[in-house]
Design an enzyme around this catalytic site. Structure first.
Site, PDB file in Angstrom:
ATOM      1  N   ALA A   1       5.388  -0.589   6.316  1.00 35.77           N
ATOM      2  CA  ALA A   1       5.860   0.745   5.907  1.00 35.77           C
ATOM      3  C   ALA A   1       6.725   1.286   7.043  1.00 35.77           C
ATOM      4  O   ALA A   1       6.493   2.365   7.586  1.00 35.77           O
ATOM      5  CB  ALA A   1       4.700   1.682   5.563  1.00 35.77           C
TER       6      ALA A   1
ATOM      7  N   HIS B   1       9.183   2.477  14.357  1.00 33.02           N
ATOM      8  CA  HIS B   1       9.126   1.009  14.480  1.00 33.02           C
ATOM      9  C   HIS B   1      10.501   0.463  14.865  1.00 33.02           C
ATOM     10  O   HIS B   1      10.605  -0.438  15.699  1.00 33.02           O
ATOM     11  CB  HIS B   1       8.729   0.370  13.144  1.00 33.02           C
ATOM     12  CG  HIS B   1       7.370   0.737  12.631  1.00 33.02           C
ATOM     13  ND1 HIS B   1       7.178   1.518  11.521  1.00 33.02           N
ATOM     14  CD2 HIS B   1       6.126   0.408  13.080  1.00 33.02           C
ATOM     15  CE1 HIS B   1       5.886   1.649  11.283  1.00 33.02           C
ATOM     16  NE2 HIS B   1       5.218   1.000  12.222  1.00 33.02           N
TER      17      HIS B   1
ATOM     18  N   LYS C   1       2.962   6.346  20.952  1.00 35.87           N
ATOM     19  CA  LYS C   1       2.323   7.097  19.847  1.00 35.87           C
ATOM     20  C   LYS C   1       0.834   6.748  19.775  1.00 35.87           C
ATOM     21  O   LYS C   1      -0.009   7.612  19.583  1.00 35.87           O
ATOM     22  CB  LYS C   1       3.038   6.728  18.549  1.00 35.87           C
ATOM     23  CG  LYS C   1       2.232   6.854  17.293  1.00 35.87           C
ATOM     24  CD  LYS C   1       2.466   8.172  16.660  1.00 35.87           C
ATOM     25  CE  LYS C   1       1.566   8.490  15.510  1.00 35.87           C
ATOM     26  NZ  LYS C   1       1.068   7.431  14.698  1.00 35.87           N
ATOM     27  N   ASP C   2       0.520   5.444  19.919  1.00 38.62           N
ATOM     28  CA  ASP C   2      -0.876   4.997  19.915  1.00 38.62           C
ATOM     29  C   ASP C   2      -1.290   4.788  21.377  1.00 38.62           C
ATOM     30  O   ASP C   2      -1.403   3.655  21.847  1.00 38.62           O
ATOM     31  CB  ASP C   2      -1.010   3.723  19.081  1.00 38.62           C
ATOM     32  CG  ASP C   2      -0.637   3.974  17.636  1.00 38.62           C
ATOM     33  OD1 ASP C   2      -1.465   4.510  16.902  1.00 38.62           O
ATOM     34  OD2 ASP C   2       0.514   3.679  17.249  1.00 38.62           O
TER      35      ASP C   2
ATOM     36  N   ARG D   1       1.625   6.797   7.797  1.00 41.61           N
ATOM     37  CA  ARG D   1       0.726   7.661   7.016  1.00 41.61           C
ATOM     38  C   ARG D   1       1.403   8.966   6.604  1.00 41.61           C
ATOM     39  O   ARG D   1       0.902   9.656   5.719  1.00 41.61           O
ATOM     40  CB  ARG D   1      -0.552   7.959   7.804  1.00 41.61           C
ATOM     41  CG  ARG D   1      -1.461   6.733   7.948  1.00 41.61           C
ATOM     42  CD  ARG D   1      -2.744   7.086   8.677  1.00 41.61           C
ATOM     43  NE  ARG D   1      -3.660   5.962   8.761  1.00 41.61           N
ATOM     44  CZ  ARG D   1      -3.642   5.062   9.741  1.00 41.61           C
ATOM     45  NH1 ARG D   1      -2.770   5.169  10.727  1.00 41.61           N
ATOM     46  NH2 ARG D   1      -4.505   4.059   9.748  1.00 41.61           N
TER      47      ARG D   1
END
Ligand code: AMP
Length: 284
Positions: free
Chosen positions: A34, A39, A152-153, A190
């Site tokens: 997605a 990305h 981000k993570d 998400r």
């Protein structure tokens, strides 16, 4: 070079060996698909700084502690391929779990120094165990020179550095800046599950953690945190799950600003049923 698609571990191995035999350096970007501009920024960096860019798209079931989150995870393979084909040389989209967890797969044993016990680790039991196993296995299947991960993570990135250090010492981990939507919401797969109104309202998450950075060190840590939580919880349907301040390097929680020279704020918020995370370095 035209983008090659591999959907089995065997075809992946052949393609990787082919790159290696030509002496080509490999930049690897693991994803769950997605794909969005967040990305793409990793993929562009991998392509710019290596001879070839390899992307994997795999929604790893073992890292989902919530069944509904897994079931609702968006799968958009055709759009993903079209989105990256100018920048990516090989995309690995396994046709089944066995193409990742091959017959010789062994679960990884990594010393995580407690980094997996706080924040995401505490709220999503088993999540990091799943991440460690899939990432370690992908690093084994795709022996790259560099691997690209989003800040981000933030907590995941810290764990990935430990995996690389302990199991793949020649692999360089490249952290990449958070790509945000126009009003500040961190891009995420998400986000497609948010209604238009929720998506617009979700910019409050970034504004709230930004307010901590702005108010530091004028106000106490607890005042900054409770103001930020109140800002978000005031929005209809939004609920903060945690807002923690930790040391940027060790990820140890702090309660007072003086406990570290480099504080970092990490947050998870439910927008109705969609769980969003974000983070910010309090001192640049
Ligand atoms: P995911 O597909 O969500 O597992 O993400 C794959 C990689 O892209 C991870 O390293 C993420 O941290 C990174 N990533 C996801 N969203 C963003 C973003 N908004 N900005 C930068 N990197 C991101």
């Amino acid at each position: 070079m035209e983008m090659k698609l591999c959907d089995t571990a065997d075809s992946l191995k052949l393609a990787i060996n082919n790159f290696k035999s030509q002496g080509l350096s490999i930049g690897f970007v693991p994803t769950m698909g997605a794909l969005h501009d967040g990305h793409l920024s990793l993929i562009k960096q991998a392509k710019a700084n290596n001879d070839v860019c390899v992307v994997s798209i795999f929604v790893n079931p073992t890292q989902f502690n919530n069944k509904e989150d897994l079931e609702k995870y968006p799968i958009t393979h055709e759009a993903d391929k079209a989105f990256i084909d100018k920048f990516c040389d090989l995309v690995f989209i396994p046709r089944g779990e066995k193409e990742v967890y091959t017959s010789d797969y062994i679960p990884a044993e990594i010393e995580l120094n407690g980094v997996d016990k706080v924040m995401e680790g505490e709220k999503r039991p088993g999540h990091f165990e799943g991440v460690v196993n899939v990432v370690n296995q992908l690093f084994t299947l795709i022996p790259a020179n560099k691997a690209y991960f989003g800040i981000k993570d933030f907590q995941q990135l810290a764990i990935i550095r430990l995996i690389a250090k302990q199991k793949h010492p020649h692999l360089e981990i490249i952290p990449c800046e958070i790509v945000r939507e126009e009003h500040g919401l961190a891009m995420s797969s998400r986000n497609t599950r948010l209604s238009n109104k929720e998506r617009k309202n979700a910019s409050i998450i970034y504004n709230a953690i930004l307010s901590i950075k702005i108010n530091y060190p004028k106000y106490s840590l607890s005042t900054c945190v409770s103001q930020a939580i109140d800002m978000i919880n005031a929005v209809d349907g939004f609920k903060v799950e945690y807002l923690s301040i930790c040391d940027h390097y060790s990820l140890k929680m702090i309660n007072e600003w003086h406990e570290t020279d480099k504080p970092h704020a990490c947050i998870a918020v439910f927008a109705d049923k969609v769980r969003l995370i974000d983070n910010i370095s309090i001192i640049d």
